[in-house]
Design an enzyme around this catalytic site. Structure first.
Site, PDB file in Angstrom:
ATOM      1  N   SER A 168     -42.709 121.442 -25.503  1.00 29.33           N
ATOM      2  CA  SER A 168     -43.506 122.838 -25.585  1.00 29.33           C
ATOM      3  C   SER A 168     -42.678 123.382 -26.448  1.00 29.33           C
ATOM      4  O   SER A 168     -41.734 123.590 -26.744  1.00 29.33           O
ATOM      5  CB  SER A 168     -42.990 123.148 -24.320  1.00 29.33           C
ATOM      6  OG  SER A 168     -43.422 124.569 -24.553  1.00 29.33           O
ATOM      7  N   TYR A 202     -38.007 127.205 -17.613  1.00 32.36           N
ATOM      8  CA  TYR A 202     -39.048 126.327 -17.734  1.00 32.36           C
ATOM      9  C   TYR A 202     -39.147 126.113 -19.702  1.00 32.36           C
ATOM     10  O   TYR A 202     -38.951 124.960 -20.368  1.00 32.36           O
ATOM     11  CB  TYR A 202     -40.327 126.667 -17.986  1.00 32.36           C
ATOM     12  CG  TYR A 202     -41.079 125.661 -18.047  1.00 32.36           C
ATOM     13  CD1 TYR A 202     -41.409 123.790 -17.265  1.00 32.36           C
ATOM     14  CD2 TYR A 202     -42.321 125.847 -19.800  1.00 32.36           C
ATOM     15  CE1 TYR A 202     -41.914 123.093 -18.693  1.00 32.36           C
ATOM     16  CE2 TYR A 202     -42.934 124.930 -20.619  1.00 32.36           C
ATOM     17  CZ  TYR A 202     -43.094 123.537 -19.431  1.00 32.36           C
ATOM     18  OH  TYR A 202     -43.794 123.058 -20.406  1.00 32.36           O
ATOM     19  N   LYS A 206     -37.094 122.721 -22.541  1.00 29.11           N
ATOM     20  CA  LYS A 206     -38.078 122.165 -23.273  1.00 29.11           C
ATOM     21  C   LYS A 206     -37.171 122.372 -24.437  1.00 29.11           C
ATOM     22  O   LYS A 206     -37.290 121.381 -25.254  1.00 29.11           O
ATOM     23  CB  LYS A 206     -39.833 122.821 -23.107  1.00 29.11           C
ATOM     24  CG  LYS A 206     -40.004 122.851 -22.287  1.00 29.11           C
ATOM     25  CD  LYS A 206     -40.320 121.053 -22.300  1.00 29.11           C
ATOM     26  CE  LYS A 206     -41.218 120.308 -20.579  1.00 29.11           C
ATOM     27  NZ  LYS A 206     -41.331 118.865 -20.835  1.00 29.11           N
TER      28      LYS A 206
HETATM   29  N1  LIG Z   1     -49.498 122.315 -19.510  1.00 31.54           N
HETATM   30  C1  LIG Z   1     -49.356 122.987 -20.243  1.00 31.54           C
HETATM   31  O1  LIG Z   1     -49.523 123.607 -21.130  1.00 31.54           O
HETATM   32  C2  LIG Z   1     -48.362 122.019 -20.663  1.00 31.54           C
HETATM   33  C3  LIG Z   1     -47.411 122.493 -22.599  1.00 31.54           C
HETATM   34  C4  LIG Z   1     -46.367 122.216 -22.901  1.00 31.54           C
HETATM   35  C5  LIG Z   1     -45.670 121.084 -22.325  1.00 31.54           C
HETATM   36  N2  LIG Z   1     -46.284 120.415 -21.061  1.00 31.54           N
HETATM   37  C6  LIG Z   1     -45.767 119.477 -20.635  1.00 31.54           C
HETATM   38  O2  LIG Z   1     -46.443 118.421 -19.592  1.00 31.54           O
HETATM   39  C7  LIG Z   1     -46.328 117.006 -19.225  1.00 31.54           C
HETATM   40  C8  LIG Z   1     -47.074 117.368 -18.259  1.00 31.54           C
HETATM   41  O3  LIG Z   1     -47.073 118.508 -16.938  1.00 31.54           O
HETATM   42  P1  LIG Z   1     -48.797 118.750 -16.897  1.00 31.54           P
HETATM   43  O4  LIG Z   1     -49.204 120.539 -17.417  1.00 31.54           O
HETATM   44  O5  LIG Z   1     -49.869 117.505 -16.938  1.00 31.54           O
HETATM   45  O6  LIG Z   1     -48.482 119.638 -15.410  1.00 31.54           O
HETATM   46  P2  LIG Z   1     -48.778 118.611 -13.945  1.00 31.54           P
HETATM   47  O7  LIG Z   1     -49.906 118.239 -13.724  1.00 31.54           O
HETATM   48  O8  LIG Z   1     -48.067 119.478 -13.214  1.00 31.54           O
HETATM   49  O9  LIG Z   1     -48.649 117.547 -14.456  1.00 31.54           O
HETATM   50  C9  LIG Z   1     -46.596 117.357 -13.639  1.00 31.54           C
HETATM   51  C10 LIG Z   1     -46.375 115.284 -13.767  1.00 31.54           C
HETATM   52  O10 LIG Z   1     -44.971 115.363 -13.234  1.00 31.54           O
HETATM   53  C11 LIG Z   1     -44.798 115.110 -12.290  1.00 31.54           C
HETATM   54  N3  LIG Z   1     -43.550 115.386 -11.606  1.00 31.54           N
HETATM   55  C12 LIG Z   1     -42.966 116.426 -11.408  1.00 31.54           C
HETATM   56  N4  LIG Z   1     -41.405 116.664 -10.733  1.00 31.54           N
HETATM   57  C13 LIG Z   1     -41.787 115.120 -10.657  1.00 31.54           C
HETATM   58  C14 LIG Z   1     -40.515 114.000 -10.220  1.00 31.54           C
HETATM   59  N5  LIG Z   1     -38.808 114.865  -9.917  1.00 31.54           N
HETATM   60  N6  LIG Z   1     -40.128 112.910 -10.177  1.00 31.54           N
HETATM   61  C15 LIG Z   1     -41.713 112.641 -10.903  1.00 31.54           C
HETATM   62  N7  LIG Z   1     -42.562 112.947 -11.087  1.00 31.54           N
HETATM   63  C16 LIG Z   1     -42.462 114.241 -11.455  1.00 31.54           C
HETATM   64  C17 LIG Z   1     -45.647 115.308 -11.511  1.00 31.54           C
HETATM   65  O11 LIG Z   1     -45.316 115.112 -10.409  1.00 31.54           O
HETATM   66  P3  LIG Z   1     -46.143 115.775  -8.815  1.00 31.54           P
HETATM   67  O12 LIG Z   1     -47.799 115.417  -8.756  1.00 31.54           O
HETATM   68  O13 LIG Z   1     -45.948 115.285  -7.933  1.00 31.54           O
HETATM   69  O14 LIG Z   1     -46.186 117.285  -8.794  1.00 31.54           O
HETATM   70  C18 LIG Z   1     -47.010 115.172 -12.241  1.00 31.54           C
HETATM   71  O15 LIG Z   1     -47.233 114.819 -12.250  1.00 31.54           O
HETATM   72  C19 LIG Z   1     -44.540 118.288 -19.027  1.00 31.54           C
HETATM   73  O16 LIG Z   1     -42.931 117.615 -18.967  1.00 31.54           O
HETATM   74  C20 LIG Z   1     -45.252 119.648 -19.523  1.00 31.54           C
HETATM   75  O17 LIG Z   1     -43.744 120.509 -19.123  1.00 31.54           O
HETATM   76  C21 LIG Z   1     -47.503 121.339 -19.936  1.00 31.54           C
END
Ligand SMILES: NC(=O)c1ccc[n+]([C@@H]2O[C@H](COP(=O)([O-])OP(=O)(O)OC[C@H]3O[C@@H](n4cnc5c(N)ncnc54)[C@H](OP(=O)(O)O)[C@@H]3O)[C@@H](O)[C@H]2O)c1
Length: 332
Positions: A168, A202, A206
């Site tokens: 990020s 967070y 990243k």
């Molecule tokens: N959304 C944004 O704006 C954004 C921006 C930049 C980067 N990102 C990155 O994108 C990636 C995906 O995030 P998202 O936005 O799609 O959020 P999300 O919907 O919360 O997805 C996160 C995923 O990670 C899983 N997870 C968390 N802890 C875990 C663990 N201990 N073991 C296995 N799985 C685990 C969650 O599982 P559960 O469903 O069981 O919790 C969920 O499937 C992340 O790396 C995040 O940092 C997101």
């Protein structure tokens, strides 16, 4: 702040879908955190584009099964998605997953290291602050453990399997928080509750993840391993990320999201780009479906940034080698 202005401007740009049947047909992909948000939408596209196998690597199997049914229903393709367990907070779970994937899959074309957490409460997992453990330590652990298999597939199949880390650009906003842990052991500093500002934790995870990946990619050139390692910043997307954070952080993130977030599906297009971006993307930051190395601030890429990058990597290697001796020396 230049990068945040660029990011804001880019949020409104239309993104192309760069993967298709010809890039994915017959291939095998793994998506960690494939049960929700960006991971789920990435997996859905991969199934839609005729992949032979898409593994959702999840900590909650029933949530994974629900995602599998949803993908099968929306794509009309059954027998492609598999749900495998992984808990990214646990070294042993990551090791077990890597062993199973290396032994049981006849090929891996892409591994998306997408699972991540945004929290602002202090909690430990195996002695390490839990978001550093999940977003940095075990994400790099899984990537390094899978390198021999990816490399072997590259040789065997004449392909370039791709390892995509999800980072990020918020990481570029926390230099001051990073600076608190530059003296002495970096990871001891990150693991010191008294030093930590959890509102920016967070973003800090990243940044540390990105610096570690930069060093990892530098040590594993494509010419040597056959594997492309890149980093995708998906932009601000509406997902479940940060659902449990306290009021202050929540209001900030939800307010900004309401104004300019992409849908998870649009965000997943940036990850698909990471999977098809090829050799020229190795070791680079990708965002908005383009290589965006020019977004990387000088303090990350200059000599001081390089020292920090190497320091983070050296400490990470020590930690991971103590969990599984040889896991890093076998790849570099
Ligand atoms: N959304 C944004 O704006 C954004 C921006 C930049 C980067 N990102 C990155 O994108 C990636 C995906 O995030 P998202 O936005 O799609 O959020 P999300 O919907 O919360 O997805 C996160 C995923 O990670 C899983 N997870 C968390 N802890 C875990 C663990 N201990 N073991 C296995 N799985 C685990 C969650 O599982 P559960 O469903 O069981 O919790 C969920 O499937 C992340 O790396 C995040 O940092 C997101």
């Amino acid at each position: 702040m230049a990068v945040m202005m660029r990011l804001t401007a880019e949020q409104y740009r239309k993104l192309p879908i760069l993967a298709n049947n010809s890039t994915c047909s017959g291939k095998t992909y793994i998506v960690t955190g494939g049960n929700s948000g960006l991971g789920l939408e990435t997996a859905r596209h991969l199934v839609e584009f005729s992949s032979a196998r898409v593994i959702l690597a999840v900590r909650n199997l029933s949530s994974g099964e629900k995602a599998k049914s949803e993908i099968e229903k929306s794509t009309g393709r059954k027998g492609v998605v598999q749900v495998w367990h992984i808990d990214m907070a646990s070294n042993a779970s990551v090791q077990a997953f890597a062993k199973k994937a290396s032994e049981e899959l006849d090929r891996i074309d892409g591994l998306v290291l997408n699972a991540g957490i945004m929290i602002d409460n202090w909690a430990l997992a195996e002695g390490m602050e839990s978001s550093i453990q999940v977003n940095v330590v075990n994400t790099l652990f899984l990537g390094t453990l899978m390198m021999p298999k990816l490399s072997e597939d590259a040789r065997k199949l004449g392909t370039h399997p791709t390892l995509v880390f999800i980072v990020s650009v918020l990481g570029y906003t926390v230099k001051a928080e990073m600076d608190k842990s530059r003296q002495g052991s970096i990871f001891d500093g990150l693991n010191d509750q008294k030093k930590a500002n959890m509102d920016s934790r967070y973003a800090l995870t990243k940044l540390v993840e990105e610096l570690a990946v930069r060093q990892f990619a530098a040590l594993c050139p494509v010419e040597k391993t056959g594997v492309v390692v890149n980093m995708v910043a998906p932009g601000l997307c509406s997902t479940g990320l940060g659902g449990d954070v306290r009021t202050f952080t929540k209001i900030m993130h939800e307010g900004i999201r309401a104004m300019m977030a992409r849908s998870a599906e649009v965000g997943s297009r940036t990850i698909l780009h990471g999977l098809v971006a090829g050799e020229e993307s190795h070791g680079k930051l990708l965002s908005g479906c383009k290589i965006k190395e020019y977004w990387v601030p000088g303090w990350v890429s200059n000599a001081e940034g390089q020292r920090l990058q190497k320091g983070i990597w050296t400490e990470l290697v020590e930690r991971l080698e103590s969990v599984q001796p040889g896991c890093i020396s076998q790849i570099s």
